[in-house]
Design a protein around this motif. Structure first.
Motif, PDB file in Angstrom:
ATOM      1  N   UNK A  99       0.809  -1.217   0.000  1.00 53.94           N
ATOM      2  CA  UNK A  99       0.000   0.000   0.000  1.00 53.94           C
ATOM      3  C   UNK A  99       0.847   1.273   0.000  1.00 53.94           C
ATOM      4  N   UNK A 100       1.873   1.298   0.879  1.00 49.23           N
ATOM      5  CA  UNK A 100       2.628   2.543   1.027  1.00 49.23           C
ATOM      6  C   UNK A 100       3.367   2.920  -0.262  1.00 49.23           C
TER       7      UNK A 100
ATOM      8  N   UNK B 149       0.643   4.375  -2.734  1.00 46.73           N
ATOM      9  CA  UNK B 149       0.370   5.773  -2.396  1.00 46.73           C
ATOM     10  C   UNK B 149       1.431   6.669  -3.035  1.00 46.73           C
ATOM     11  N   UNK B 150       2.677   6.223  -2.983  1.00 48.75           N
ATOM     12  CA  UNK B 150       3.767   7.033  -3.548  1.00 48.75           C
ATOM     13  C   UNK B 150       3.722   7.084  -5.071  1.00 48.75           C
TER      14      UNK B 150
ATOM     15  N   UNK C 201       2.548  12.909   4.444  1.00 47.39           N
ATOM     16  CA  UNK C 201       3.769  12.246   4.916  1.00 47.39           C
ATOM     17  C   UNK C 201       4.689  11.840   3.757  1.00 47.39           C
ATOM     18  N   UNK C 202       4.091  11.680   2.564  1.00 45.85           N
ATOM     19  CA  UNK C 202       4.915  11.246   1.443  1.00 45.85           C
ATOM     20  C   UNK C 202       5.525  12.416   0.667  1.00 45.85           C
ATOM     21  N   UNK C 203       5.114  13.640   0.972  1.00 43.97           N
ATOM     22  CA  UNK C 203       5.683  14.759   0.208  1.00 43.97           C
ATOM     23  C   UNK C 203       6.861  15.369   0.954  1.00 43.97           C
TER      24      UNK C 203
END
Ligand code: ATP
Ligand code: MG
Lengths: 237, 295
Positions: free
Chosen positions: A70-71, A74-75, A102-104
């Motif tokens: 999943x993570x 998302x990216x 959190x990913x940016x």
């Protein structure tokens, strides 16, 4: 952008989704429609890698998402606004947004939060309040804002108008149209068939885990099958 | 008065040790949804590291730091080897994996490190008493209380102020949604165990400071106490774990005082009886937190 081929999803012995095919192109709103238990949420969860794919494939911008965690998905630029919003109710509004981003890049987070506050001023007023204390409509805004924080290329929305007052349902659909006009690509799951068909480019209808109809919004609005089964209109033509 | 204050410092220092251990259990339960029954062995590992570090002549404070860090490392390794392969399995399987691991570690300590308890001598300034406002209080007790307070505050700051801490809180509330934000599940698993292990290490040092030796079964009793404390506090609630630990410590000291010496063996059953009474009134524990199911 997203292309789903022969998708099958299984929970133990239960076949939740069988042999589903559909595409979402850049800049489109595509709508998945179906009754309770049809397999809509399962399909979105499979795209996000939250449930395993039993058959078929899911491709995003040419990359196969099968087996990807999943993570990582998302990216790749997909973001899901889950059914029932599922905001972090024990954390403040601002921390919810922070987690969305959190990913940016760290430097971008504050400016994105500012952008969300100007889009949804009420969230700014409530920024230090626990998210669980927000009203249903505000929670929906927070869920959308939290998803947008990751600057997704594609937004998946699972029944965003569920549980909203009629007036808010309308503004929710307006928001979806606005997001599309700003260039977002949206895969929308809805049970509000009438409103969805009005705004969507294309729609796919799922019954018991299988695709039973598809077409443009206006085509489906006109079809007898949809009018009878989903819009509750029984006219004699 | 003097006696009363000494008893209170005793209760706080014992309760604080339980609280730290209970926090370690609760943070794993709150975030990952299972009880790590090998948590006590992390304490034991810290004890042995302390013993061998001092045996090769390292200074006391340095040995403590190494012991606590190794406890954190041991917890992370434990998660990697025993729990990660079972990710997503039924919590019962994870519980049993914890039991098995605990047993295997105890046997290994017994076989490789010997049966006899190994003394971990505390430096003199540690074992004495200091005079505060005309009253003598044990240094170990004062240090235990101070360390507990600092550890609890540090954990609180870490969870509320750092990005990783906030991610852990999010994962505790709703693990799948935390992943949907892009928080890496593996980081959550390792981070949770690292914190849990560091807390167990600190608790291990405090426990040793009061007992003076490490043996292969050292972790067993404190684990049971910590487990009781987390249940009383409310499974998965960090505040509850701290409250439960202090409540357990306080009750133990109270009954230690009021029971005549020939009936002291009944202390633990009586304490348990009291705690069961607490559960009758609050079946979910002192503090109850809702948790979303995984999907
Ligand atoms: N985790 C699960 N385990 C077992 N069965 C499941 C699980 N999740 C969903 N199902 C089953 O899969 C089928 C499809 O469920 P899904 O949630 O995808 O439906 P849905 O179209 O989103 O329905 P709704 O409109 O009620 O949200 C249902 O029969 C449901 O009972
Ligand atoms: Mg659904």
């Amino acid at each position: 952008m997203l292309s789903i081929r022969n998708l099958g999803i299984r929970y133990g012995q239960i076949d939740a989704v069988r042999n589903i095919n559909f595409d979402v192109n850049d800049g489109e709103i595509v709508c998945l429609i179906g009754a309770n238990g049809a397999g809509k949420t399962s399909t979105l969860c499979a795209i996000m890698g939250l449930v395993p794919i039993a058959n078929g494939s899911i491709e995003f911008s040419g990359t196969d998402l099968g087996g990807m965690p999943t993570e990582k998905i998302v990216r790749m630029g997909i973001s899901l606004i889950p059914e029932g919003r599922r905001i972090f109710s024990r954390l403040s509004v601002e921390k919810n947004l922070l987690l969305g981003g959190i990913t940016i890049q760290d430097d971008d987070v504050q400016s994105m939060i500012g952008e969300m506050y100007s889009r949804f001023p009420i969230l700014k007023e409530r920024c230090n309040q626990l998210a669980g204390t927000l009203s249903g409509g505000e929670q929906q805004m927070l869920a959308v804002a939290r998803s947008l924080m990751s600057k997704p290329k594609m937004l998946l929305m699972d029944e965003p108008s569920l549980g909203l007052a009629p007036m808010l349902v309308k503004s929710n659909f307006d928001l979806i149209c606005r997001l599309r006009d700003e260039g977002n690509t949206i895969l929308l799951v809805e049970q509000n068939v009438n409103q969805s068909l009005r705004i969507t480019d294309r729609a796919y209808i799922i019954e018991n885990g299988e695709l039973v109809a598809s077409g443009s919004g206006s085509e489906l609005m006109e079809s007898d099958f949809v009018r009878n089964s989903y819009l509750g209109i029984t006219d004699s033509k | 008065m003097e006696i009363a204050i000494q008893y209170i410092t005793n209760a706080l220092s014992v309760g604080g040790t339980y609280a730290l251990l209970a926090l370690g259990l609760a943070i794993v339960f709150g975030i990952l949804g299972f009880i790590n029954f090998a948590h006590g062995e992390i304490m034991t590992i810290c004890g042995y590291v302390l013993f061998y570090a001092m045996a090769i002549g390292l200074p006391f404070w340095f040995a403590i730091i190494i012991g606590v860090i190794m406890a954190g490392v041991a917890a992370v390794i434990m998660e990697r080897i025993a729990f990660r392969p079972l990710r997503g399995a039924n919590p019962m399987s994870l519980l049993i994996a914890g039991f098995a691991l605990s047993g295997a570690l105890q046997i290994s300590f017994l076989v490789f490190l010997g049966e006899r308890p190994k003394p971990v001598p505390m430096p003199e300034y540690f074992t004495g008493a200091i005079k505060i406002g005309g009253i003598y209080i044990g240094v170990v007790q004062v240090i235990s209380i101070a360390v507990t307070i600092v550890a609890v505050f540090a954990l609180n700051l870490f969870l509320k102020r750092t990005k990783f801490g906030i991610s852990l809180l999010a994962a505790a509330e709703d693990f799948s949604i935390a992943r949907l934000m892009g928080i890496r599940a593996n980081a959550i698993f390792s981070g949770t165990f690292a914190i849990s292990g560091l807390l167990a290490g600190i608790a291990g040092v405090l426990w040793l400071a009061q007992r003076g030796s490490v043996s292969y079964t050292m972790g067993f009793t404190p684990l049971i106490k910590a487990f009781i404390a987390t249940i009383i506090g409310g499974m998965g609630s960090l505040t509850g774990a701290v409250l439960g630990g202090f409540l357990l410590g306080a009750l133990e000291i109270v009954f230690q005082i009021i029971l005549p010496s020939e009936q002291l063996i009944f202390r633990d059953p009586i304490v348990l009886f009291f705690l069961i009474a607490v559960l009758l009134f609050r079946p979910g524990g002192l503090i109850q937190e809702k948790k979303e199911s995984m999907r």
